[in-house]
Scaffold this motif. Structure first.
Motif, mmCIF file in Angstrom:
data_model
loop_
_atom_site.group_PDB
_atom_site.id
_atom_site.type_symbol
_atom_site.label_atom_id
_atom_site.label_comp_id
_atom_site.label_asym_id
_atom_site.label_seq_id
_atom_site.Cartn_x
_atom_site.Cartn_y
_atom_site.Cartn_z
ATOM 1 N N GLU A 135 51.185 -13.420 29.843
ATOM 2 C CA GLU A 135 51.086 -13.717 28.417
ATOM 3 C C GLU A 135 50.030 -14.791 28.156
ATOM 4 O OE1 GLU A 135 55.003 -14.815 27.297
ATOM 5 O OE2 GLU A 135 55.832 -12.792 27.526
ATOM 6 N N ILE A 136 50.017 -15.830 28.989
ATOM 7 C CA ILE A 136 49.050 -16.918 28.815
ATOM 8 C C ILE A 136 47.632 -16.414 29.030
ATOM 9 C CG2 ILE A 136 48.285 -19.143 29.736
ATOM 10 C CD1 ILE A 136 51.237 -19.683 30.454
ATOM 11 N N PHE A 137 47.440 -15.638 30.106
ATOM 12 C CA PHE A 137 46.107 -15.122 30.414
ATOM 13 C C PHE A 137 45.616 -14.183 29.319
ATOM 14 C CE2 PHE A 137 43.204 -12.093 32.390
ATOM 15 C CZ PHE A 137 42.320 -12.939 33.047
ATOM 16 N N PHE A 138 46.509 -13.313 28.840
ATOM 17 C CA PHE A 138 46.136 -12.357 27.798
ATOM 18 C C PHE A 138 45.774 -13.075 26.508
ATOM 19 C CE2 PHE A 138 46.934 -9.467 24.300
ATOM 20 C CZ PHE A 138 46.311 -8.309 24.723
ATOM 21 N N GLU A 139 46.532 -14.116 26.179
ATOM 22 C CA GLU A 139 46.264 -14.862 24.940
ATOM 23 C C GLU A 139 44.866 -15.483 24.979
ATOM 24 O OE1 GLU A 139 48.170 -18.524 22.308
ATOM 25 O OE2 GLU A 139 49.208 -17.780 24.088
ATOM 26 N N ARG A 140 44.503 -16.041 26.126
ATOM 27 C CA ARG A 140 43.164 -16.629 26.253
ATOM 28 C C ARG A 140 42.085 -15.548 26.233
ATOM 29 N NH1 ARG A 140 44.561 -20.679 31.307
ATOM 30 N NH2 ARG A 140 45.841 -22.167 30.145
ATOM 31 N N LEU A 141 42.369 -14.437 26.895
ATOM 32 C CA LEU A 141 41.388 -13.369 26.996
ATOM 33 C C LEU A 141 41.157 -12.692 25.646
ATOM 34 C CD1 LEU A 141 39.774 -12.150 29.388
ATOM 35 C CD2 LEU A 141 41.512 -10.359 29.504
ATOM 36 N N SER A 142 42.217 -12.517 24.868
ATOM 37 C CA SER A 142 42.109 -11.821 23.585
ATOM 38 C C SER A 142 41.218 -12.571 22.598
ATOM 39 C CB SER A 142 43.495 -11.600 22.980
ATOM 40 O OG SER A 142 44.140 -12.839 22.741
ATOM 41 N N GLN A 143 41.055 -13.864 22.801
ATOM 42 C CA GLN A 143 40.193 -14.644 21.912
ATOM 43 C C GLN A 143 38.721 -14.291 22.105
ATOM 44 O OE1 GLN A 143 41.187 -18.704 22.792
ATOM 45 N NE2 GLN A 143 43.268 -18.530 21.993
ATOM 46 N N LYS A 144 38.391 -13.634 23.220
ATOM 47 C CA LYS A 144 37.002 -13.262 23.507
ATOM 48 C C LYS A 144 36.650 -11.862 23.010
ATOM 49 C CE LYS A 144 36.833 -16.158 27.642
ATOM 50 N NZ LYS A 144 36.578 -16.212 29.099
ATOM 51 N N VAL A 145 37.584 -11.205 22.329
ATOM 52 C CA VAL A 145 37.324 -9.883 21.759
ATOM 53 C C VAL A 145 37.015 -10.070 20.286
ATOM 54 C CG1 VAL A 145 38.286 -7.593 21.309
ATOM 55 C CG2 VAL A 145 38.895 -8.800 23.399
ATOM 56 N N PRO A 146 35.895 -9.610 19.706
ATOM 57 C CA PRO A 146 34.856 -8.812 20.364
ATOM 58 C C PRO A 146 33.602 -9.609 20.742
ATOM 59 C CG PRO A 146 34.651 -8.592 18.007
ATOM 60 C CD PRO A 146 35.737 -9.621 18.250
ATOM 61 N N SER A 147 33.713 -10.920 20.874
ATOM 62 C CA SER A 147 32.517 -11.712 21.146
ATOM 63 C C SER A 147 31.903 -11.400 22.507
ATOM 64 C CB SER A 147 32.863 -13.206 21.065
ATOM 65 O OG SER A 147 33.880 -13.524 22.004
#
Length: 553
Positions: A135-147
């Motif tokens: 959950e933590i990793f996904f939350e951080r990763l989702s902030q980079k979509v769509p940049s």
């Protein structure tokens, strides 16, 4: 909660009392029936007493039933409240644990892994990250979509038949299997993936920045290959099967829970499949996957039944205007699709590791055709085959074939093509292969030599006999004089090194004239002929060899 309720003291006590009342009521009913039918005089004398006692028994039973139901409901309510209180306490402990491990997790990222971080963020069996860290990793990763990238793929993987082994008591052995699977998934998947274990037999894997869906499908197949097959441990044999469901963020959900739910639903759809149990939430990806599976299954049958055909396309000597050689192409004869070119099925064959069997068939068939060519065609005629020497299994198969073991019979007429892209990918391995092929007396042709850039190093260091340039390179030379000068100069360098130049894809008289002006030695393409089977090729050679210039003109 229900299991705790059924084993509670209140439930057991009520059940025992109900059983006693049931026996007493049954005994009383039997006694009343006996008196009514066999002691009629006694029944007539005391029937009022029997009626009153029956009413008392029924009333007592009703009150007892009401009391028991009330007691059981009260006990269930207490258990429910206790469970809610436990959940609240767990949430409180979880929040406190997150607060406590916040700084610890930062230290863990810097390489310091403490016990409390290990318990909070990792699966204790496999050592993989758990759902919390997912959950933590996904939350951080989702902030980079769509940049940074367009989407995130989440695959939920279940080991389908592991539950049956658990029921048989193989816990310690299965723990070893799960650890091994976790290790192989972590090390076998690409760098831009995140492998976690979320349940007993389930893994969740995040893929990001993977380029295209075709590559993602290949990564999913790696998961399948890692898990499926026979596992041998301590004398026991296990046949494992994987089930994979894949969902995408943000298309299938706005948070990790929604995406995991969509992936789990896709996994349940995958369970219904008889063959490869992989399912995407995207219908387009499923269509592509199922098409590849269909092609793969048909190809396996084709390999067993040898449903292939070799065709030959002539290579024309531009100076002498005569047929100097031929390139071999393989065709798949499909009962459903008809004649299928190599471009349409070779990628699937390569992914499914069928290339060695196909290449071996090609070599054997060419070897069978060689006597017919030698009998009718001149001594300087050559046949070129395009094979992938970089694949170790293909190279092993080719070098053990009779063409190479009895190379003196075939090295004068056969030449092997090495793709320039393979050379760029692994120069040292290609050089070793080229030297071995050259040592056995075969000619070497570099294919796609001028497709993207002019690889001067290839003609400098490789034992090359000829290089191929395609029509795109020729067309660029026509429209850009600087490119024309460069290509013409490079061709002159190749000639100085005694390397022939072949222009491929010559489809029009315009291509023919340009290839000749640039100084190419040979040409091939549909301008001269389409690829033909052996007998058609020999007939074409016989009919048109003398009048070839008129056909081109």
């Amino acid at each position: 909660m229900l299991s705790k309720f059924y084993f509670s003291r209140c439930f057991r006590k009520s059940l025992l009392t109900a059983l006693i009342f049931f026996v007493l009521n049954l005994t009383y009913l039997a006694m009343v029936i006996y008196i009514a039918f066999f002691k009629e005089s006694f029944f007539e004398k005391y029937k009022l007493f029997v009626g009153i006692s029956s009413a008392v028994v029924v009333t007592a039973d009703s009150f007892y039933l009401f009391y028991t139901l009330y007691t059981l409901l009260q006990e269930k309510y207490k258990l429910k409240m206790s469970l809610q209180k436990t959940i609240v306490q767990c949430d409180t402990i979880k929040r406190k644990l997150l607060d406590i491990t916040k700084n610890e997790h930062k230290r863990f990222q810097n390489g310091k892994k403490t016990k409390i971080v290990e318990i909070a963020y990792f699966d204790m069996l496999t050592g993989l990250p758990n759902k919390l860290q997912l959950e933590i990793f996904f939350e951080r990763l989702s902030q980079k979509v769509p940049s940074h990238f367009d989407e995130i793929a989440v695959a939920v993987v279940d080991i389908e038949n592991l539950v049956g082994f658990q029921s048989e008591g193989f816990y310690s052995i299965l723990s070893i299997i799960l650890k091994d699977i976790g290790y192989k998934l972590k090390n076998g998947l690409p760098e831009k993936s995140f492998v976690t274990k979320i349940e007993d037999n389930k893994f969740a894997i995040i893929f990001y920045d993977y380029g295209c869906r075709d590559l993602l499908i290949e990564y999913i197949k790696i998961i399948e290959e890692t898990i499926e097959g026979r596992w041998y441990l301590v004398g026991d044999e296990f046949e494992l099967k994987s089930v994979v469901g894949v969902a995408f963020y943000p298309q299938d959900g706005s948070c990790i829970d929604e995406v995991l739910k969509a992936a789990t639903e896709a996994l349940e759809q995958a369970r219904l499949r008889e063959e490869k149990k992989i399912y995407f939430t995207s219908s387009e990806d499923n269509t592509k996957l199922f098409y590849n599976i269909s092609i793969s299954n048909e190809l396996k049958k084709a390999i067993l039944q040898k449903n292939f055909l070799l065709v030959y396309q002539p290579l024309v000597d531009l100076q002498k205007n005569k047929i100097a050689g031929a390139e071999v192409f393989v065709r798949w004869i499909s009962p459903e699709k008809g004649m299928v070119s190599a471009k349409e099925f070779m990628s699937v064959a390569q992914k499914e590791r069928m290339i060695p069997e196909i290449e071996e068939w090609v070599l054997d068939t060419v070897a069978e055709d060689v006597p017919a060519f030698e009998k009718m065609l001149p001594d300087d005629f050559f046949i070129s085959l395009n094979v992938s020497f970089l694949d170790s299994s293909v190279a092993e198969c080719i070098f053990s074939n009779k063409v190479f073991t009895h190379y003196s019979k075939y090295n004068k007429i056969m030449a092997f093509e090495i793709n320039q892209q393979d050379i760029d990918t692994n120069l040292s391995d290609c050089l070793k292969v080229a030297e071995e092929v050259k040592h056995k007396g075969f000619r070497i042709i570099v294919d796609d030599w001028c497709s993207s850039n002019i690889a001067v190093d290839t003609i400098r260091y490789f034992p090359v006999d000829a290089v191929k340039v395609d029509n795109r390179c020729i067309e660029n030379a026509v429209f850009d004089k600087s490119i024309s000068v460069i290509i013409k100069g490079i061709i002159e360098i190749a000639h100085a090194l005694k390397i022939k130049v072949i222009a491929e894809g010559v489809e029009t008289p315009f291509h023919y004239r340009v290839a000749k002006e640039l100084g190419c030695d040979f040409a091939q393409g549909f301008l001269f002929s389409k690829p033909m089977v052996r007998n058609e090729f020999l007939e074409f050679y016989r009919k048109y060899e003398m009048g070839l210039a008129k056909v081109i003109a």
